[in-house]
Design an enzyme around this catalytic site. Structure first.
Site, PDB file in Angstrom:
ATOM      1  N   ARG A 159      -0.083  -6.875  -3.839  1.00 37.34           N
ATOM      2  CA  ARG A 159      -0.199  -5.490  -3.375  1.00 37.34           C
ATOM      3  C   ARG A 159      -0.217  -4.472  -4.523  1.00 37.34           C
ATOM      4  O   ARG A 159       0.356  -3.395  -4.436  1.00 37.34           O
ATOM      5  CB  ARG A 159       0.937  -5.157  -2.384  1.00 37.34           C
ATOM      6  CG  ARG A 159       0.980  -6.077  -1.164  1.00 37.34           C
ATOM      7  CD  ARG A 159      -0.295  -6.007  -0.344  1.00 37.34           C
ATOM      8  NE  ARG A 159      -0.246  -6.947   0.760  1.00 37.34           N
ATOM      9  CZ  ARG A 159      -0.756  -8.193   0.716  1.00 37.34           C
ATOM     10  NH1 ARG A 159      -1.374  -8.623  -0.387  1.00 37.34           N
ATOM     11  NH2 ARG A 159      -0.681  -8.993   1.753  1.00 37.34           N
ATOM     12  N   SER A 165       2.085  -3.819   8.051  1.00 35.25           N
ATOM     13  CA  SER A 165       3.401  -4.171   7.504  1.00 35.25           C
ATOM     14  C   SER A 165       3.956  -2.978   6.729  1.00 35.25           C
ATOM     15  O   SER A 165       3.340  -2.535   5.769  1.00 35.25           O
ATOM     16  CB  SER A 165       3.293  -5.382   6.582  1.00 35.25           C
ATOM     17  OG  SER A 165       2.850  -6.508   7.305  1.00 35.25           O
ATOM     18  N   GLU A 212       5.571  -0.858   1.594  1.00 35.26           N
ATOM     19  CA  GLU A 212       4.174  -1.166   1.294  1.00 35.26           C
ATOM     20  C   GLU A 212       3.315   0.043   1.650  1.00 35.26           C
ATOM     21  O   GLU A 212       2.329   0.335   0.997  1.00 35.26           O
ATOM     22  CB  GLU A 212       3.718  -2.394   2.088  1.00 35.26           C
ATOM     23  CG  GLU A 212       2.296  -2.819   1.810  1.00 35.26           C
ATOM     24  CD  GLU A 212       1.957  -4.161   2.421  1.00 35.26           C
ATOM     25  OE1 GLU A 212       0.941  -4.240   3.135  1.00 35.26           O
ATOM     26  OE2 GLU A 212       2.698  -5.135   2.196  1.00 35.26           O
TER      27      GLU A 212
END
Length: 302
Positions: free
Chosen positions: A175, A225, A295
């Protein structure tokens, strides 16, 4: 600001320059205050000209893709939001290569690859982000990541030059990429895929879509998420084991279907969502000693 708006309209056209645009209309959370200026350039040349004008007038710039990994605070975003999604979104295949402009949807790119009988992007078929955003954060799902299939990206650099960077120079990890730190804007990405069986590709994409429907609260606005996966753990499992499934603050809720998803039940404010995020972080750290890192990207005025 008025002079800047006049110049921007001259470059982009009146319809591409909006004032006090509600960001809840441009994020998958359906949350967010207004953007002072909201711009939709049609191509890289317009994008570069618009940024030049904004810099000349010392107006901050925020680049927006599809808004699928974004939480905008209730007071909104001062300065200009420049949206690429829906504007710079061309897709084309050439042999086993796929080229996608930065504003193209990842799901559309996966569908284009499938149509050409190319395999490798099936994992991305249900990710709701744009190509630019997906590259920026090395998006992934079901065992696949951007770095697995990406060959190179075309970027607009800080000094407004177009440059092509091979995947090796992007610093892709979980990420993360180095593009944000460099201040680059993704204009397009080139993927190297493999020839595959059309039916098998389609079957795999249907399987993944079914898994998403079964496991994720797709009927509610969310940003996917909410937290990154902590090393050695799963964020959703930690939140569930902390007894937080269904925890609600105002219109924000920890999904009862998947605790890794924080959802907008219909009327959530950014303040409520931020409060719930902090509550989950605090509770999980107290119970398990693990600090959850978001995130989702949080932007806008405090």
């Amino acid at each position: 600001m008025e002079k800047a708006i006049e110049e921007l309209r001259g470059v982009l056209g009146s319809n591409a320059v909006r004032l006090e645009e509600p960001m809840k209309a441009h994020t998958s959370f359906r949350i967010g205050g207004p953007a002072e200026l909201f711009l939709t350039p049609e191509n890289a040349a317009q994008l570069a000209e618009a940024i030049q004008i904004l810099r000349r007038h010392e107006i901050p710039v925020f680049i927006l893709g599809n808004g699928s990994n974004l939480l905008v605070r209730d007071k909104g975003i001062r300065g200009a939001v420049v949206q690429l999604s829906g504007c710079m979104s061309a897709l084309e295949t050439d042999g086993t290569a796929l080229y996608a402009e930065g504003g193209a949807l990842l799901s559309a790119a996966a569908a284009k690859a499938a149509e050409a009988g190319l395999t490798g992007l099936e994992f991305a078929s249900g990710i709701p982000g744009s190509i630019g955003g997906a590259v920026m954060m090395n998006a992934g799902a079901y065992g696949g990541e951007m770095k697995d299939v990406l060959e190179s990206v075309d970027v607009l650099t800080q000094d407004l030059r177009r440059e092509t960077l091979p995947v090796e120079q992007l610093g892709l990890s979980y990420r993360h990429s180095s593009l944000a730190e460099r201040g680059d804007i993704v204009l397009g990405a080139r993927f190297q895929l493999e020839q595959g069986d059309l039916q098998a590709i389609q079957v795999r994409m249907v399987e993944l879509a079914e898994q998403r429907r079964e496991k994720q609260p797709l009927q509610y606005p969310s940003a996917g998420s909410t937290f990154k996966r902590p090393e050695g753990y799963f964020a959703g499992k930690l939140i569930q084991d902390a007894g937080l499934k269904g925890k609600t603050i105002g219109g924000a809720q920890v999904s009862e279907k998947h605790a890794g998803f924080l959802i907008n039940t219909g009327s959530a404010t950014a303040g409520e969502m931020l409060e719930l995020i902090a509550f989950c972080q605090r509770t999980v750290e107290e119970k398990f000693g693990v600090r959850l890192e978001t995130e989702v990207r949080i932007v806008g005025e405090e």
